[in-house]
Design an enzyme around this catalytic site. Structure first.
Site, PDB file in Angstrom:
ATOM      1  CB  CYS A   2      -0.883   0.007   1.241  1.00 38.76           C
ATOM      2  SG  CYS A   2      -1.830  -1.511   1.414  1.00 38.76           S
ATOM      3  NE  ARG A  27       4.207   1.546  -1.561  1.00 34.73           N
ATOM      4  CZ  ARG A  27       5.455   1.252  -1.257  1.00 34.73           C
ATOM      5  NH1 ARG A  27       6.433   1.756  -1.972  1.00 34.73           N
ATOM      6  NH2 ARG A  27       5.733   0.460  -0.257  1.00 34.73           N
ATOM      7  CD1 TRP A  75      -2.525  -4.684  -4.791  1.00 26.49           C
ATOM      8  CD2 TRP A  75      -1.886  -6.010  -3.107  1.00 26.49           C
ATOM      9  NE1 TRP A  75      -2.370  -5.957  -5.287  1.00 26.49           N
ATOM     10  CE2 TRP A  75      -1.984  -6.791  -4.281  1.00 26.49           C
ATOM     11  CE3 TRP A  75      -1.493  -6.629  -1.920  1.00 26.49           C
ATOM     12  CZ2 TRP A  75      -1.718  -8.144  -4.303  1.00 26.49           C
ATOM     13  CZ3 TRP A  75      -1.219  -7.987  -1.936  1.00 26.49           C
ATOM     14  CH2 TRP A  75      -1.339  -8.729  -3.121  1.00 26.49           C
ATOM     15  CG  ASN A 101       2.981  -1.005   2.923  1.00 21.86           C
ATOM     16  OD1 ASN A 101       2.434  -2.025   2.498  1.00 21.86           O
ATOM     17  ND2 ASN A 101       4.175  -0.599   2.512  1.00 21.86           N
ATOM     18  N   GLY A 102       1.473  -3.365   5.142  1.00 17.89           N
ATOM     19  CA  GLY A 102       2.067  -4.594   5.677  1.00 17.89           C
ATOM     20  C   GLY A 102       0.989  -5.444   6.316  1.00 17.89           C
ATOM     21  CD  GLU A 493       9.446 -10.113 -18.737  1.00 15.81           C
ATOM     22  OE1 GLU A 493       9.217 -10.923 -17.828  1.00 15.81           O
ATOM     23  OE2 GLU A 493       9.248  -8.891 -18.602  1.00 15.81           O
ATOM     24  CE  LYS A 497       6.172  -7.030 -18.376  1.00 15.69           C
ATOM     25  NZ  LYS A 497       7.299  -7.468 -17.655  1.00 15.69           N
ATOM     26  CD  GLU A 500       3.139  -7.533 -15.736  1.00 16.15           C
ATOM     27  OE1 GLU A 500       2.983  -7.449 -14.516  1.00 16.15           O
ATOM     28  OE2 GLU A 500       4.251  -7.449 -16.272  1.00 16.15           O
ATOM     29  CG  HIS A 516       6.615 -33.684 -23.841  1.00 12.40           C
ATOM     30  ND1 HIS A 516       6.756 -35.012 -24.153  1.00 12.40           N
ATOM     31  CD2 HIS A 516       7.773 -33.080 -24.214  1.00 12.40           C
ATOM     32  CE1 HIS A 516       7.960 -35.214 -24.674  1.00 12.40           C
ATOM     33  NE2 HIS A 516       8.591 -34.056 -24.728  1.00 12.40           N
ATOM     34  CE  LYS A 615       7.785  -0.939 -11.227  1.00 14.35           C
ATOM     35  NZ  LYS A 615       7.944  -1.676 -12.502  1.00 14.35           N
TER      36      LYS A 615
END
Ligand code: AGP
Length: 620
Positions: A2, A27, A75, A101-102, A493, A497, A500, A516, A615
Site C-alpha cells: 500500500c 503500489r 492493495w 502498509n504490511g 517474459e 507482459k 499482466e 508433451h 508494482k
C-alpha cells in the site's frame, strides 16, 4: 504494497497528500482515503473504493481543509476493497487516524483481546487493531508518541505505520517494523512529509532546487515529524542521529515525457538503460569487465562452486537467463529459482556458493526473505537492483545498481533489460577472473555489449510495425509463447507482459515441451509467438513452428533479419538484428514488450495500473 503519505506544515494538506497518493498508486489502487485535522482540531475523513481520483481532485471544490493529514492507497490483503476497509482507520473515540502498509500477523489474537475489553471494530482489516492499541495507550495516560511506540511493541510482522491525532495537529508519528514497508521522511521550511517511497514526498522535496535531504527509516525506527523538524528514535524511545541522504534534482522529476503511458516511456528509455548499466563497468580499451568493489577476491571467485540466481516475476525471468549466461560465459554450474520457493527450502549452500538476487524494487518480500535465509546460511550474496537504498541492498554484501531511473509502470520493462545487461557483465566477469574466457573472448563480449544500446534503439524505431501487428493479434484470447535454451525465459517474459497488462491468457513454454501437452491447445483460436533466432536451436524451433502450423495454429515468429525460410513458414514475423546468443534475449524482448503494450491499449486496459497488481509486492 500500500502507499502512505502524511503531511504537516503551513499549507493546505489535501492537495499535497492527494498528489503524493497519485504518485504511489503503483503500489496498489483497490481503495484510497485521506484524513485531515480541520481548523477546529477535529479529524475529517474521505474514502473511496478504487483509485485516488475517486476522492475528488487535488484542488477540487470540496477537499478537506487543514494543515496536517494523512492518506493511503490500498492493495487489499485483509478484507475486500470497500469503504469500511479503506484507510485511514480510526479508534472508538475518533482520536487517531492510522494508515498502514504490511500485515499485523497477530491481529486476530489482538482483536479478540481488544474486543473483550470493549473496543468496537468497524472494518475487517488487520490495521484497525493498531488504532485501538494506540487508543488503549492514550486511555492509560500515555502521550501520543508513547502510545504509538507501545503499539509497535504489541504487533508482530513487517509493516510501516503512520498516524496523526486530533489535538496534536502539528505532529505525525511514523514507524517501520521489519522489511515489508519503507518509510521516507523529508522536512523543509516548516513542512514535514512522510511517504512510502520517494515519489510521495516529491510535492515538498521538489521545492528545493538543489534537491532535498531525506531520511529512510530502518526496521525498528520511529520518526516524530512536526513543523519544527524530525526526531528519530529506536523502539526503546532512544534518540537516534540519523544520516540523511541528498536526493538529486534528476531523481525528483517524474513525468511521462510526452508519452501516453509510463510503460511506453520506459520501454523507449531502454537504450539508455543498457548504456547506464554498462557505465564504468567496462574497460573497452582493455576489453575487460571491471566491477569496482566486487566483494569476492579473485581467489574466492576461482573457488566458487556454483551460482544461484533468485527473483520473482520478471526478475525471475531475468534470473533464468542469467543461469544460461553464468554457465556459458562464467563456466560455473548455475541455477535459478523463484525467491518465493527458495526461501522455504533448506538448500545446501555454503561460502563457495554465490547467490545473486535480482529485483527492480529491492523490497519484494519474498526476495528479501530468501536473501536473509541465504545470509544466515553463510553463502556469498550480491544483488542486482534498481531502487537505491533498498532493503535488498542492505541485506546483500554488494549491489550492482541498475541505474535505470525510477520505473513507474507496474509492468517491468527497462529494469528487465538492465538486469540482462548486468547479468552479461557479471557472467563475463566471472569467466574472466576464473580464466574460463580468454582475453579475446572477453574483448569480443564487451564489444558486443557496446553495440547493445544501438541495437535496442533500432528495434524501438520499428514501433509502428509492432502496432500494426498488435491490431491483428489483439483479437486472440489465448497465446502460447515458445522459446528454447536461453530464449525460453524470453517466451515466459513475453507471456507475462501480455497477461499482466491485457488480461489475455498467455503461457510461456519451452518449445520442446510443447508436444508433451500444450500442443493439445493449438487450434484457430490460439496464437503462437515463437522466438526463433538463427542460433544452434534454430532447426528445432522451426520444427515446433511446423507442428503448430500443421494444426491450424497462427504463428507470429521473432526471427533473425533476412531469414526468408522461416518468414515463409510463419503467418507474421518480427525481425531482430543478427547478434550473438547472449544478446538475443534482450533484443527479442523489446518487440514483445511493445506488442503487449499495443494490444493492451487496443483492448482498453489500464496499462500502467493493471487490475489486482502492485508494482512492489511487500507481502508474501
Ligand atoms: C513485472 O512486470 C511484474 N509486475 C512483477 O512480476 C515483478 O517483476 C515482481 O513483482 C518482482 O518485482 P521486483 O523486481 O521489484 O522484485
Amino acid at each position: 504494497m500500500c502507499g502512505i503519505v502524511a503531511y504537516v506544515g503551513h499549507e493546505d494538506a489535501w492537495p499535497i497528500i492527494f498528489e503524493g497518493l497519485q504518485r504511489l498508486e503503483y503500489r496498489g489502487y483497490d481503495s484510497a482515503g485521506i484524513a485531515v485535522i480541520d481548523p477546529n482540531g477535529e479529524l475529517q475523513f474521505r474514502k473511496t473504493v478504487g483509485k485516488v481520483n475517486g476522492l475528488g481532485s487535488a484542488n477540487g471544490s470540496n477537499p478537506l481543509h487543514g494543515w496536517a493529514g494523512l492518506g493511503h492507497t490500498r492493495w487489499a490483503t485483509h478484507g475486500k476493497p470497500s469503504h469500511a476497509n479503506a484507510h485511514p482507520h480510526t479508534d472508538c473515540q475518533n482520536q487517531v487516524a492510522v494508515v498502514h502498509n504490511g500485515i499485523v500477523e497477530n491481529y486476530l489474537e489482538l482483536k479478540r483481546q481488544l474486543q473483550a475489553e470493549g473496543h468496537r471494530f468497524a472494518s475487517e482489516t488487520d490495521t484497525e487493531v493498531i488504532t485501538h492499541l494506540v487508543e488503549e495507550g492514550l486511555d492509560q495516560g500515555l502521550s501520543f508518541e508513547d502510545a504509538f511506540l507501545r503499539m509497535g511493541h504489541a504487533i508482530k510482522g513487517s509493516q510501516a505505520i503512520t498516524a496523526i491525532m486530533q489535538g496534536q495537529e502539528g505532529k505525525i508519528c511514523a514507524m517501520r517494523l521489519g522489511y515489508a514497508g519503507g518509510i521516507v521522511v523529508a522536512h523543509t521550511d516548516g513542512q514535514g512529509i512522510v511517504g512510502s517511497d520517494l515519489p510521495a514526498v516529491l510535492p515538498i522535496l521538489r521545492r528545493d532546487r538543489n534537491g532535498g535531504r531525506v531520511g529512510f527509516l530502518e526496521s525498528g525506527e520511529m520518526a516524530v515529524v512536526t513543523r519544527e523538524g524530525v526526531d528519530y528514535c529506536d523502539m526503546d524511545g532512544k534518540r537516534l542521529n540519523k544520516g540523511l541522504r541528498t536526493v538529486s534534482p534528476e531523481e525528483i522529476v517524474i513525468d511521462k515525457g510526452g508519452r501516453r503511458h509510463f510503460m511506453l516511456k520506459e520501454i523507449m528509455e531502454q537504450p539508455q538503460a543498457v548504456a547506464s548499466a554498462l557505465r564504468e563497468r567496462v574497460d573497452f580499451d582493455a576489453g575487460r569487465v571491471e566491477l569496482p568493489g566486487f566483494p569476492l577476491s579473485s581467489e574466492e571467485v576461482i573457488n566458487l562452486q556454483r551460482v544461484v540466481l533468485i527473483g520473482c516475476g520478471t526478475s525471475l525471468n531475468a534470473a533464468m537467463i542469467g543461469r544460461h549466461l553464468i554457465e556459458t560465459l562464467g563456466g560455473l554450474p548455475a541455477e535459478a529459482e523463484a525467491a518465493s520457493e527458495y526461501r522455504y527450502r533448506d538448500p545446501y549452500i555454503d561460502d563457495r556458493t554465490l547467490v545473486v538476487s535480482i529485483g527492480q524494487s529491492g523490497e519484494t518480500a519474498d526476495t528479501v526473505g530468501a536473501m536473509q535465509m541465504v545470509r544466515e546460511k553463510g553463502a556469498r550474496l550480491i544483488t542486482i537492483c534498481n531502487a537505491e537504498d533498498s532493503q535488498a541492498s542492505r541485506v546483500a554484501e554488494y549491489t550492482l545498481q541498475m541505474r535505470s531511473g525510477i520505473e513507474i509502470g507496474v509492468a517491468s520493462t527497462k529494469t528487465f533489460i538492465a538486469s540482462l545487461t548486468i547479468l552479461n557483465l557479471l557472467a563475463t566477469y566471472i569467466g574472466q577472473v576464473r580464466g574460463y574466457l580468454s582475453a579475446e573472448d572477453c574483448r569480443r563480449l564487451v564489444d558486443d555489449l557496446a553495440n547493445a544500446p544501438r541495437l535496442v534503439g533500432e528495434l524501438l524505431s520499428h514501433d509502428a510495425a509492432y502496432q500494426r501487428l498488435a491490431r491483428q493479434y489483439s483479437k486472440f484470447n489465448h497465446f502460447l509463447f515458445l522459446g528454447r535454451g536461453i530464449n525460453t525465459p524470453v517466451a515466459m517474459e513475453g507471456a507475462l507482459k501480455l497477461k499482466e497488462i491485457s488480461y489475455i491468457h498467455a503461457e510461456g513454454y519451452p518449445a520442446g515441451e510443447m508436444k508433451h501437452g500444450p500442443i493439445a491447445l493449438i487450434d484457430t483460436e490460439m496464437a503462437t509467438v515463437a522466438i526463433a533466432p538463427k542460433n544452434g536451436l534454430y532447426d528445432k524451433v522451426l520444427n515446433n513452428i511446423k507442428e503448430v502450423k500443421a494444426r491450424n495454429g497462427t504463428v507470429l515468429a521473432v526471427i533473425t533479419e533476412g531469414d526468408e525460410d522461416l518468414a515463409s513458414e510463419a503467418d507474421h514475423t518480427i525481425s531482430i538484428p543478427q547478434a550473438p546468443d547472449q544478446l538475443i534475449p534482450m533484443l527479442a524482448t523489446v518487440p514483445l514488450q511493445l506488442l503487449a503494450y499495443h494490444i493492451a491499449v487496443l483492448r482498453g486496459c489500464d496499462v500502467d495500473q493493471p487490475r489486482n497488481l502492485a508494482k512492489t509486492v511487500t507481502v508474501e
